[in-house]
Enzyme design. Structure first.
Site, PDB file in Angstrom:
ATOM      1  N   GLU A   1     -96.599   6.284 114.020  1.00  0.00           N
ATOM      2  CA  GLU A   1     -96.218   7.700 114.045  1.00  0.00           C
ATOM      3  C   GLU A   1     -95.060   8.044 113.121  1.00  0.00           C
ATOM      4  OE1 GLU A   1     -95.692   9.075 118.045  1.00  0.00           O
ATOM      5  OE2 GLU A   1     -97.781   8.773 118.547  1.00  0.00           O
TER       6      GLU A   1
ATOM      7  N   GLU B   1    -103.403   5.151 120.715  1.00  0.00           N
ATOM      8  CA  GLU B   1    -102.730   5.698 121.897  1.00  0.00           C
ATOM      9  C   GLU B   1    -103.471   6.922 122.396  1.00  0.00           C
ATOM     10  OE1 GLU B   1     -98.477   6.484 121.688  1.00  0.00           O
ATOM     11  OE2 GLU B   1     -98.187   4.691 120.459  1.00  0.00           O
TER      12      GLU B   1
HETATM   13  C1  BG6 Z   1     -96.017   8.336 121.190  1.00  0.00           C
HETATM   14  C2  BG6 Z   1     -95.246   7.080 120.975  1.00  0.00           C
HETATM   15  O1  BG6 Z   1     -95.345   9.339 120.504  1.00  0.00           O
HETATM   16  O2  BG6 Z   1     -96.165   8.869 122.444  1.00  0.00           O
HETATM   17  C3  BG6 Z   1     -94.901   6.340 122.252  1.00  0.00           C
HETATM   18  O3  BG6 Z   1     -95.847   6.232 120.051  1.00  0.00           O
HETATM   19  C4  BG6 Z   1     -94.530   7.351 123.317  1.00  0.00           C
HETATM   20  O4  BG6 Z   1     -93.897   5.424 121.974  1.00  0.00           O
HETATM   21  C5  BG6 Z   1     -95.771   8.170 123.606  1.00  0.00           C
HETATM   22  O5  BG6 Z   1     -93.999   6.818 124.485  1.00  0.00           O
HETATM   23  C6  BG6 Z   1     -95.614   9.178 124.722  1.00  0.00           C
HETATM   24  O6  BG6 Z   1     -94.556  10.044 124.448  1.00  0.00           O
HETATM   25  P1  BG6 Z   1     -93.450  10.337 125.509  1.00  0.00           P
HETATM   26  O7  BG6 Z   1     -92.464  11.200 124.822  1.00  0.00           O
HETATM   27  O8  BG6 Z   1     -94.110  11.027 126.659  1.00  0.00           O
HETATM   28  O9  BG6 Z   1     -92.907   8.998 125.901  1.00  0.00           O
END
Ligand code: BG6
Length: 481
Positions: free
Chosen positions: A170, A382
């Protein structure tokens, strides 16, 4: 396109889950590890939710065997994790820390012994503080050889066992938050520097992909991009233009460079007009064009909806806007850039307690847009639901997470039926973990971890209902979602 009969998931589909070093490992100063920018940033008052940090996190560093055992019992086929640069090179460069190399080597062996494919993220935001201090980290071109040296060390150490590599996680998020809105390290608001930092990251990404390919490693490499597909609020042509602006500056601006080695025309023109375009040095254009990722890593959480934002008197808060880091629904603020776009609520989608839209069709759209524009296989690195979970009588009944994931699995199946080559799906996240700005209460895992904002939890692992649901999904190769 509705399908009467959906295609099956490929037989070698990588069903898995994901994590990142800083969010799970803890042991922040053990066995020779150096400090990262995150180790320091979290200590600045007011930066993270209730001052939470990853000093202990969910203690994966000491409990990785227990975590892998639970993955094996679930039948997981792939596990995506990141390597802490500071465990390998405590100062970012120079002497290798053998204990750090060994930790990940043991983890990889343990995964393989249990039939789990390791997917390694080289960089998930925890830059060595030493490099930030020495030359401003990503602000300097010196990061390029240091990043290549670090990655090459990993390729040499693990290239015989790891087949899937994510170069940068990201880039759009860590640069936006680090240099546009100051909510991640180094905590700056500097529009010009933001684009220069991105240019360095693009060059470093290209150089590492080239290095990987030159070394002839039997495997695949690509970046993971946080793609939020952009919609228009309606068919008013100005609103459609606003959505195109958001897509151009929020998505093509990165993915075009990864794949075509060129900044998109409208975005670059916009930056040039404002004196924000990155400075190219001789050889940059050639380097960017020479590298080609083997897949696009997709981190998909949500979609965004846009309306026109007039140049005079429009919404202007791109460098600072209220984010919901408390889990109090409705506390986030829309943002916008006059003359380009502003975000607005989408009446057709629900939102989470952290105001993230829930839009599985958006995942199908994301997969199709990437496949059509870039003609690459997609690895979904993800996707998941951050929510409050309640432990009741030793169980977590997270039916809302099952519902969320079920709909997204179906969307993937539909995209595959549409012709998209999807290699795998590693949900966010495997265990509960530290959410950078949202503390421990925003949970994503299949496995509940007894840890909270006091950072004194017992760290006990408890599989949630979603753990057993995913186990069935994997066993049926997606048929029983
Ligand atoms: C992504 C990242 O942006 O989203 C993760 O790669 C992150 O590291 C995930 O934890 C979820 O975002 P957040 O802000 O809810 O933890």
């Amino acid at each position: 396109m509705e399908h009467k009969k959906l295609a099956a998931f490929p037989s070698d589909f990588l069903w898995g889950s994901a994590s990142a070093a800083y969010q799970i490992e803890g042991a922040y100063d053990e066995d020779g590890k150096g400090l990262s920018v995150w180790d320091n940033f979290v200590r600045i008052p007011g930066k993270t939710f209730k001052g939470t940090n990853g000093d202990v996190a969910v203690d994966h560093y000491h409990r990785y065997q227990e975590d892998v055992k639970l993955m094996a019992e679930m039948g997981m086929k792939a596990y995506r994790f990141s390597i802490a640069w500071t465990r390998i090179f405590p100062n970012g460069t120079g002497e290798v820390n053998e204990a750090g190399l060994k930790f990940y080597s043991d983890l990889i062996d343990d995964l393989l012994a249990n039939g789990i494919e390791p997917l390694v993220t080289i960089y998930h935001w925890d830059l060595p503080q030493a490099l930030q201090d020495a030359y401003g980290g990503w602000e300097s071109r010196q990061i390029i050889p240091d990043f290549v040296n670090y990655a090459e060390t990993l390729f040499k150490a693990y290239g015989d066992r790891v087949k899937y590599w994510v170069s940068l996680n990201e880039q759009n998020i860590f640069t936006h938050m680090g240099w546009q809105i100051a909510t991640h390290p180094p905590g700056k608001k500097d529009p010009k520097l933001f684009y220069q930092v991105n240019h360095h990251a693009n060059l470093a990404n290209a150089a590492v992909i080239n290095k990987f390919h030159e070394m002839g490693i039997d495997g695949k490499i690509g970046p993971s991009f946080a793609y939020t597909p952009q919609y228009a609020i309606d068919s008013n042509p100005l609103n459609v233009l606003a959505a195109e602006n958001a897509e151009e500056l929020g998505a093509h601006f990165w993915m075009d460079v990864y794949v075509y080695g060129e900044y998109p025309i409208v975005a670059l023109n916009y930056l040039k007009e404002r004196g924000l375009a990155p400075t190219f040095e001789p050889g940059d254009a050639e380097l960017l064009k020479s590298a080609k990722p083997d897949f696009m890593g997709l981190n998909f959480y949500q979609t965004a909806t846009n309306a026109w934002n007039p140049i005079d008197g429009g919404v202007e808060n791109k460098d600072s806007y209220q984010m919901n880091t408390t889990g109090k629904k409705g506390t986030s603020q829309d943002s916008g850039i006059p003359g380009l776009q502003k975000t607005v609520k989408n009446p057709f989608v629900e939102t989470t307690n952290w105001d993230w839209t829930i839009d599985p069709v958006g995942l199908r759209i994301a997969l199709r847009r990437i496949a059509s524009r870039y003609r690459l296989p997609v690895l979904i690195t993800e996707n998941g639901l951050g929510e409050y979970d309640k432990l009741e009588d030793g169980k977590v009944h997270d039916d809302y997470r099952i519902d969320f994931l079920k709909k997204h699995v179906l969307a993937i199946k539909e995209a595959i039926s549409d012709g998209v080559d999807v290699i795998g799906y590693t949900t966010w996240s495997y265990t509960d973990l530290l959410s950078w700005l949202n503390g421990y209460q925003k949970r994503y895992g299949f496995v509940y971890v007894d840890q909270d904002e006091t950072m004194t939890g017992s760290l006990k692992r408890i599989p949630k209902d979603s753990y057993y649901w995913y186990k069935d999904v994997i066993a049926s190769n997606g048929d029983d979602a």
